[in-house]
Scaffold this active site. Structure first.
Site, mmCIF file in Angstrom:
data_model
loop_
_atom_site.group_PDB
_atom_site.id
_atom_site.type_symbol
_atom_site.label_atom_id
_atom_site.label_comp_id
_atom_site.label_asym_id
_atom_site.label_seq_id
_atom_site.Cartn_x
_atom_site.Cartn_y
_atom_site.Cartn_z
ATOM 1 N N CYS A 271 -94.757 -3.844 -40.608
ATOM 2 C CA CYS A 271 -94.943 -2.906 -39.504
ATOM 3 C C CYS A 271 -95.238 -3.199 -38.206
ATOM 4 O O CYS A 271 -95.403 -2.444 -37.188
ATOM 5 C CB CYS A 271 -95.358 -1.609 -39.849
ATOM 6 N N HIS B 83 -90.145 5.292 -36.844
ATOM 7 C CA HIS B 83 -91.007 4.048 -37.058
ATOM 8 C C HIS B 83 -89.892 2.962 -37.554
ATOM 9 O O HIS B 83 -89.820 2.680 -38.867
ATOM 10 C CB HIS B 83 -92.207 4.142 -38.206
HETATM 11 C C1 LIG Z 1 -91.911 11.133 -46.316
HETATM 12 C C2 LIG Z 1 -90.863 10.687 -47.180
HETATM 13 C C3 LIG Z 1 -91.086 10.391 -48.601
HETATM 14 C C4 LIG Z 1 -89.568 11.684 -47.003
HETATM 15 O O1 LIG Z 1 -88.420 11.120 -47.489
HETATM 16 P P1 LIG Z 1 -87.245 11.969 -48.213
HETATM 17 O O2 LIG Z 1 -87.751 13.152 -49.019
HETATM 18 O O3 LIG Z 1 -86.222 11.225 -48.882
HETATM 19 O O4 LIG Z 1 -86.798 12.725 -47.041
HETATM 20 P P2 LIG Z 1 -85.156 13.161 -46.437
HETATM 21 O O5 LIG Z 1 -84.817 11.767 -45.626
HETATM 22 O O6 LIG Z 1 -84.313 13.311 -47.736
HETATM 23 O O7 LIG Z 1 -85.401 14.189 -45.558
HETATM 24 C C5 LIG Z 1 -85.474 15.563 -46.090
HETATM 25 C C6 LIG Z 1 -85.997 16.342 -44.782
HETATM 26 O O8 LIG Z 1 -87.198 16.055 -44.468
HETATM 27 C C7 LIG Z 1 -87.289 15.726 -42.819
HETATM 28 N N1 LIG Z 1 -87.887 14.471 -42.966
HETATM 29 C C8 LIG Z 1 -87.767 13.151 -43.726
HETATM 30 N N2 LIG Z 1 -88.961 12.526 -43.602
HETATM 31 C C9 LIG Z 1 -89.877 13.016 -42.485
HETATM 32 C C10 LIG Z 1 -91.004 12.979 -41.996
HETATM 33 N N3 LIG Z 1 -91.519 11.824 -42.270
HETATM 34 N N4 LIG Z 1 -91.646 13.669 -41.163
HETATM 35 C C11 LIG Z 1 -91.084 15.072 -41.138
HETATM 36 N N5 LIG Z 1 -89.620 15.112 -41.498
HETATM 37 C C12 LIG Z 1 -88.992 14.494 -42.297
HETATM 38 C C13 LIG Z 1 -85.639 14.964 -42.763
HETATM 39 O O9 LIG Z 1 -85.306 15.317 -41.467
HETATM 40 C C14 LIG Z 1 -85.039 16.265 -43.776
HETATM 41 O O10 LIG Z 1 -85.108 17.346 -42.947
HETATM 42 P P3 LIG Z 1 -83.569 18.240 -43.225
HETATM 43 O O11 LIG Z 1 -83.675 18.713 -44.530
HETATM 44 O O12 LIG Z 1 -84.057 19.583 -42.121
HETATM 45 O O13 LIG Z 1 -82.518 17.482 -42.692
HETATM 46 C C15 LIG Z 1 -90.262 9.194 -46.288
HETATM 47 O O14 LIG Z 1 -89.897 9.474 -45.112
HETATM 48 C C16 LIG Z 1 -91.164 8.025 -46.483
HETATM 49 O O15 LIG Z 1 -91.733 7.625 -47.562
HETATM 50 N N6 LIG Z 1 -92.010 7.877 -45.230
HETATM 51 C C17 LIG Z 1 -93.015 6.929 -44.969
HETATM 52 C C18 LIG Z 1 -92.258 5.566 -44.751
HETATM 53 C C19 LIG Z 1 -93.235 4.429 -44.800
HETATM 54 O O16 LIG Z 1 -94.082 4.319 -45.623
HETATM 55 N N7 LIG Z 1 -93.338 3.545 -43.514
HETATM 56 C C20 LIG Z 1 -94.309 2.596 -43.738
HETATM 57 C C21 LIG Z 1 -95.419 2.972 -43.353
HETATM 58 S S1 LIG Z 1 -96.634 1.731 -43.470
#
Ligand SMILES: CC(C)(COP(=O)(O)OP(=O)(O)OC[C@H]1O[C@@H](n2cnc3c(N)ncnc32)[C@H](O)[C@@H]1OP(=O)(O)O)[C@@H](O)C(=O)NCCC(=O)NCCS
Length: 386
Positions: free
Chosen positions: A84, A333
């Protein structure tokens, strides 16, 4: 030789779920940086590319492909990966090459495309950035690792889930003002606290999303920048640091050693201290990360940032605005692009292109971006040129 290094142009695609292929995304950001610098592509002498998961969109060895598509197949390109933190680590290499006098003008572009793989596959791919033998291979995803860090910090410094939520609310507030941001939605503390648990104590709104996107900047010598007659920004500090790769290998997980090391070097090179910084773009992959970052960067004493953030010290009009772009949390990100996207924000802020999220009277800014849970990190400091 160490020459002054400047940023003459900058551009980003929108961050979010993008339909275009990875090369097209990179080319779109590159074209907007070239246009912003007012240069001809033929003036570019080298290309630096940061990317992690090109393989997910069937393209690795990305630098020569991007340079060829820009009509610059004779110009050498180099692809750099540091999880990242790829963008900032790549930016430092590009900076060092201009500073050393090897090039007068180069293109630095970061790109990522992962959303088409879905959350489960992206989570697996991202876990390859951890120390896989100890972490990813045993089921410790990044939300899980940062949840452990959050639990430790919260018990050590009596912070709570509302403190974490305050970071998300502030960054979403800024992201609403950024037309390129992935998550442009105002949220409340209650929204965060009620959102689904991802890895306790982290909930949906404590996490950055998976994003696609690209950001690009034109770096050049001071002479090149002055001769252009266009607005530019000077890079006055650069530092790079390291930490034990796995979280379990660290003595104290309420701090990230690579951040502390990189910041120390950057402040020394710039000849300034944390109190001279007017705003910063920091690595808030999870809300707890921003709290730890702003302490490690010296803006707040250890254990004091949570309360300061809750009291508004890091909001756009606060004493040290953090992540005016919306940060990783709201802007998004796309991991290979993130570090360069932070530099784009600094350029936009200092050249009058950041609209309503402009930090008033800002003259010195800092960018901070790390890889994985902070195994690698880089910090850069920039000065507005008036
Ligand atoms: C948080 C996380 C688990 C959500 O994944 P998910 O449950 O599959 O989410 P989806 O893509 O199905 O989205 C579901 C809803 O939440 C929203 N959403 C998804 N991720 C979001 C986030 N991080 N913040 C806010 N909203 C989020 C989407 O827009 C969607 O909204 P909607 O229903 O109104 O369209 C995923 O984004 C994640 O793992 N993030 C971390 C990424 C990471 O680890 N990066 C490296 C960092 S070191």
């Amino acid at each position: 030789m160490t020459n002054k290094v400047c940023i003459l142009g900058a551009g980003s695609t929108k961050y979010g779920k993008l339909e275009e292929g990875i090369i097209e995304i990179a080319l779109n950001a590159s074209a907007s940086a070239i246009e912003s610098a007012g240069i001809s592509p033929n003036q570019i002498q080298a290309g630096y590319i940061s990317n992690v998961f090109g393989v997910a969109d069937k393209q690795v060895h990305m630098a020569p492909v991007i340079m060829s598509n820009l009509g610059l197949s004779h110009v050498p390109g180099l692809t750099i990966e540091s999880a990242c933190g790829s963008g900032s680590i790549m930016f430092r290499e590009a900076f060092a090459n201009v500073s050393a006098g090897f090039y007068d003008c180069l293109l630095a572009v970061g790109v990522e495309k992962v959303t088409h793989t879905g959350t489960a596959q992206s989570t697996t791919l991202f876990s390859y950035c951890s120390d896989f033998f100890y972490e990813g291979g045993n089921g410790a995803s990044f939300p899980g690792l940062f949840a452990s860090i959050a639990r430790y910090y919260m018990s050590k410094f009596q912070a709570d889930e509302t403190d974490l939520a305050s970071v998300a609310v502030k960054n979403h507030e800024n992201g609403v003002l950024n037309p390129k941001a992935h998550m442009r939605k105002k949220i409340t503390i209650e929204d965060v606290l009620k959102s689904p648990v991802v890895a306790s104590p982290l909930k949906l709104y404590d996490c950055c999303p998976f994003s696609d996107g690209a950001s690009a900047v034109i770096l050049c010598s001071e002479e090149f920048a002055k001769n252009s007659g266009r607005p530019y920004v000077e890079v006055i500090g650069s530092g790079r640091g390291a930490s034990p790769a796995s979280v379990q290998g660290r003595e104290d997980i309420a701090t990230i050693p690579s951040t502390v090391m990189a910041a120390k070097q950057a402040y020394k090179m710039a000849g300034i201290s944390p109190s001279d910084i007017d705003f910063a773009e920091v690595h808030d992959c999870f809300t707890i990360a921003e709290i730890i970052d702003v302490e490690d960067l010296g803006f707040f004493p250890k254990g004091k940032a949570a309360k300061a953030i809750r009291d508004g010290a890091t909001s756009l009009s606060g004493e040290i605005p953090i992540n005016p772009s919306g940060g990783l949390k709201s802007k998004g990100h796309p991991i290979g692009a993130t570090g360069i996207g932070q530099v784009v924000e600094v350029f936009d802020q200092f050249t009058g292109k950041s609209g309503q999220r402009t930090v008033k009277d800002a003259k010195i800014a800092l960018t901070h971006n790390f890889g994985a849970t902070g195994a690698s990190a880089a910090v850069h400091i920039f000065k507005k040129v008036e």
